[in-house]
Design a protein around this motif. Structure first.
Motif, mmCIF file in Angstrom:
data_model
loop_
_atom_site.group_PDB
_atom_site.id
_atom_site.type_symbol
_atom_site.label_atom_id
_atom_site.label_comp_id
_atom_site.label_asym_id
_atom_site.label_seq_id
_atom_site.Cartn_x
_atom_site.Cartn_y
_atom_site.Cartn_z
ATOM 1 N N SER A 1 0.808 -1.223 0.000
ATOM 2 C CA SER A 1 0.000 0.000 0.000
ATOM 3 C C SER A 1 0.840 1.272 0.000
ATOM 4 C CB SER A 1 -0.931 0.005 1.222
ATOM 5 O OG SER A 1 -0.184 -0.136 2.415
ATOM 6 N N TYR A 2 2.172 1.134 -0.027
ATOM 7 C CA TYR A 2 3.035 2.324 -0.010
ATOM 8 C C TYR A 2 2.884 3.093 -1.317
ATOM 9 C CZ TYR A 2 7.231 5.211 0.042
ATOM 10 O OH TYR A 2 8.104 6.270 0.005
ATOM 11 N N GLN A 3 2.754 4.413 -1.185
ATOM 12 C CA GLN A 3 2.694 5.277 -2.358
ATOM 13 C C GLN A 3 3.693 6.412 -2.189
ATOM 14 O OE1 GLN A 3 -1.250 6.597 -3.327
ATOM 15 N NE2 GLN A 3 -2.147 4.585 -3.042
ATOM 16 N N GLU A 4 4.555 6.564 -3.155
ATOM 17 C CA GLU A 4 5.566 7.619 -3.119
ATOM 18 C C GLU A 4 4.900 8.986 -2.981
ATOM 19 O OE1 GLU A 4 9.464 8.965 -3.015
ATOM 20 O OE2 GLU A 4 8.816 6.890 -3.237
ATOM 21 N N ASN A 5 5.206 9.663 -1.885
ATOM 22 C CA ASN A 5 4.701 11.008 -1.561
ATOM 23 C C ASN A 5 3.220 11.025 -1.180
ATOM 24 O OD1 ASN A 5 7.219 11.843 -2.195
ATOM 25 N ND2 ASN A 5 6.664 12.895 -4.076
ATOM 26 N N ALA A 6 2.442 9.986 -1.593
ATOM 27 C CA ALA A 6 1.015 9.863 -1.232
ATOM 28 C C ALA A 6 0.263 11.173 -1.388
ATOM 29 C CB ALA A 6 0.891 9.364 0.209
ATOM 30 N N GLY A 7 0.593 11.939 -2.434
ATOM 31 C CA GLY A 7 -0.132 13.175 -2.699
ATOM 32 C C GLY A 7 0.418 14.379 -1.956
ATOM 33 N N ARG A 8 1.412 14.191 -1.099
ATOM 34 C CA ARG A 8 1.972 15.313 -0.365
ATOM 35 C C ARG A 8 2.957 16.065 -1.257
ATOM 36 N NH1 ARG A 8 1.954 10.837 3.051
ATOM 37 N NH2 ARG A 8 0.698 11.031 4.943
ATOM 38 N N THR A 9 3.036 17.371 -1.094
ATOM 39 C CA THR A 9 3.924 18.175 -1.924
ATOM 40 C C THR A 9 5.015 18.854 -1.114
ATOM 41 O OG1 THR A 9 2.413 20.055 -1.742
ATOM 42 C CG2 THR A 9 2.128 18.598 -3.623
ATOM 43 N N VAL A 10 4.827 18.944 0.207
ATOM 44 C CA VAL A 10 5.801 19.628 1.049
ATOM 45 C C VAL A 10 6.181 18.728 2.215
ATOM 46 C CG1 VAL A 10 6.247 21.617 2.518
ATOM 47 C CG2 VAL A 10 4.871 21.894 0.461
ATOM 48 N N GLY A 11 7.462 18.533 2.425
ATOM 49 C CA GLY A 11 7.893 17.743 3.568
ATOM 50 C C GLY A 11 9.186 17.004 3.301
ATOM 51 N N TYR A 12 9.510 16.102 4.236
ATOM 52 C CA TYR A 12 10.736 15.322 4.177
ATOM 53 C C TYR A 12 10.402 13.869 4.514
ATOM 54 C CZ TYR A 12 13.059 19.857 4.260
ATOM 55 O OH TYR A 12 13.457 21.147 3.967
ATOM 56 N N ARG A 13 11.019 12.942 3.770
ATOM 57 C CA ARG A 13 10.753 11.520 3.989
ATOM 58 C C ARG A 13 11.992 10.813 4.505
ATOM 59 N NH1 ARG A 13 11.456 7.008 0.912
ATOM 60 N NH2 ARG A 13 11.899 8.197 -0.974
ATOM 61 N N CYS A 14 11.793 9.978 5.546
ATOM 62 C CA CYS A 14 12.887 9.168 6.078
ATOM 63 C C CYS A 14 13.229 8.092 5.049
ATOM 64 C CB CYS A 14 12.479 8.534 7.408
ATOM 65 S SG CYS A 14 13.753 7.450 8.091
ATOM 66 N N SER A 15 14.486 8.014 4.657
ATOM 67 C CA SER A 15 14.904 7.052 3.641
ATOM 68 C C SER A 15 14.994 5.633 4.197
ATOM 69 C CB SER A 15 16.264 7.457 3.063
ATOM 70 O OG SER A 15 17.255 7.505 4.084
ATOM 71 N N VAL A 16 14.870 5.478 5.515
ATOM 72 C CA VAL A 16 14.941 4.154 6.129
ATOM 73 C C VAL A 16 13.561 3.539 6.271
ATOM 74 C CG1 VAL A 16 15.608 2.866 8.199
ATOM 75 C CG2 VAL A 16 17.075 4.701 7.338
ATOM 76 N N CYS A 17 12.620 4.265 6.883
ATOM 77 C CA CYS A 17 11.313 3.676 7.191
ATOM 78 C C CYS A 17 10.158 4.277 6.402
ATOM 79 C CB CYS A 17 11.019 3.786 8.686
ATOM 80 S SG CYS A 17 10.659 5.469 9.264
ATOM 81 N N GLY A 18 10.372 5.403 5.713
ATOM 82 C CA GLY A 18 9.309 5.995 4.925
ATOM 83 C C GLY A 18 8.462 7.018 5.646
ATOM 84 N N TYR A 19 8.746 7.260 6.935
ATOM 85 C CA TYR A 19 7.977 8.273 7.681
ATOM 86 C C TYR A 19 8.123 9.628 6.995
ATOM 87 C CZ TYR A 19 6.734 11.604 11.347
ATOM 88 O OH TYR A 19 6.174 12.640 12.055
ATOM 89 N N ILE A 20 7.014 10.387 6.917
ATOM 90 C CA ILE A 20 7.031 11.690 6.265
ATOM 91 C C ILE A 20 6.744 12.793 7.274
ATOM 92 C CG2 ILE A 20 5.883 13.172 4.567
ATOM 93 C CD1 ILE A 20 5.546 10.754 2.799
ATOM 94 N N LEU A 21 7.636 13.754 7.358
ATOM 95 C CA LEU A 21 7.443 14.955 8.164
ATOM 96 C C LEU A 21 6.903 16.037 7.233
ATOM 97 C CD1 LEU A 21 7.877 16.687 10.770
ATOM 98 C CD2 LEU A 21 10.144 17.240 9.831
ATOM 99 N N GLU A 22 5.649 16.435 7.450
ATOM 100 C CA GLU A 22 5.050 17.479 6.625
ATOM 101 C C GLU A 22 5.435 18.835 7.205
ATOM 102 O OE1 GLU A 22 1.076 16.644 4.800
ATOM 103 O OE2 GLU A 22 0.989 15.177 6.418
ATOM 104 N N SER A 23 6.455 19.431 6.636
ATOM 105 C CA SER A 23 6.981 20.694 7.141
ATOM 106 C C SER A 23 7.812 21.364 6.055
ATOM 107 C CB SER A 23 7.849 20.444 8.384
ATOM 108 O OG SER A 23 8.510 21.625 8.786
#
Length: 209
Positions: free
Chosen positions: A165-187
Motif C-alpha cells: 500500500s506504499y505510495q511515493e509522496n502519497a499526494g503530499r507536496t511539502v515535507g521530508y521523507r525518512c529514507s529508512v522507514c518511509g515516515y514523512i514529516l510534513e513541514s
C-alpha cells in the motif's frame, strides 16, 4: 487516477514469519486474508526485497499472527522497519514455535496461523503466496485485531516502502521523507536535531519531497 481511492480499502496488520537453514525471520504486512474456508487457505503478499520471502521460499511454510489493537509500537518497529538480513528480529523476544517449526511473537497478538505454501504468483514488485492452514489458534479472546487505519490514526504509524500500500509522496507536496522507514514529516523545514519518531534515525537520513 485518484490514488487516494486505495486508502478506502480496509486492511489488518499482521506479522508473517518463517524459519530456514537455522535462521528465523519475519516482517509486518497488511495483506493477509482468508481465501477459502474448506480447505482453509490464506493469502499473503510480500515484497521481493523482503528477507522473509526468501525464508518462506526455502522452507515452504510460514506463520502468520494477527496483531492486537493494543500492540506496542516497538513490536511493529522491530518487524516492520529493519531487515532480517541485518538483525535477528526474534532475539530476546517472547515467542512460540508452531508445528511447522516457524516462530511467532506471543505478545500483542490475538490469533495465529501455521501454513504450508501450496502456490505462488509473481505480481511484479511482490509475490502473492497461498498457504493451506495446518494450525489456527485464538490467543486473545477480548482484544480486537489492529486495523491498518487505526495503525495510522491511533499509533501515528508510517507505511514502509516495501508495503503493497506504499505510495511515493502519497499526494503530499511539502515535507521530508525518512529514507529508512518511509515516515514523512510534513513541514517546510527540517530541524538539524530532528529524530525520526518511527525508526529513530537522525535528520541526515531524510530527503526532501
Amino acid at each position: 487516477m485518484d490514488s487516494k481511492a486505495f486508502f478506502k480499502l480496509n486492511y489488518g496488520v499482521y506479522i508473517v514469519s518463517s524459519s530456514a537453514d537455522g535462521k528465523d525471520g519475519g516482517c509486518v504486512i497488511n495483506t493477509m486474508a482468508q481465501v477459502t474456508s474448506s480447505p482453509a487457505r490464506l493469502s499473503i503478499a510480500l515484497n521481493k526485497n523482503n528477507h522473509t520471502l526468501k525464508l518462506i521460499e526455502t522452507s515452504g511454510t510460514f506463520s502468520g499472527v494477527v496483531l492486537s489493537d493494543d500492540v506496542e509500537m516497538d513490536l511493529i518497529k522491530r518487524f516492520g522497519f529493519q531487515s532480517g538480513r541485518d538483525v535477528n528480529k526474534y532475539d530476546g523476544l517472547p515467542q512460540g514455535r508452531d508445528g511447522l517449526h516457524n516462530p511467532y511473537p506471543t505478545q500483542g497478538v490475538c490469533a495465529r496461523f501455521a501454513c504450508r505454501v501450496i502456490s505462488t504468483l509473481d505480481v511484479g514488485t511482490h509475490v502473492i503466496i497461498i498457504g493451506e492452514v495446518e494450525e489456527a489458534e485464538v490467543m486473545d479472546e477480548k482484544t480486537p485485531g489492529l486495523t491498518y487505519s487505526d495503525y495510522h490514526v491511533k499509533k501515528n504509524g508510517a507505511t514502509p516502502p516495501n508495503a503493497p500500500s506504499y505510495q511515493e509522496n502519497a499526494g503530499r507536496t511539502v515535507g521530508y521523507r525518512c529514507s529508512v522507514c518511509g515516515y514523512i514529516l510534513e513541514s517546510d523545514t527540517l530541524p538539524d536535531d530532528f529524530i525520526c519518531p518511527v525508526c529513530g534515525k537522525d535528520a541526515s537520513y531524510f530527503v526532501k519531497l
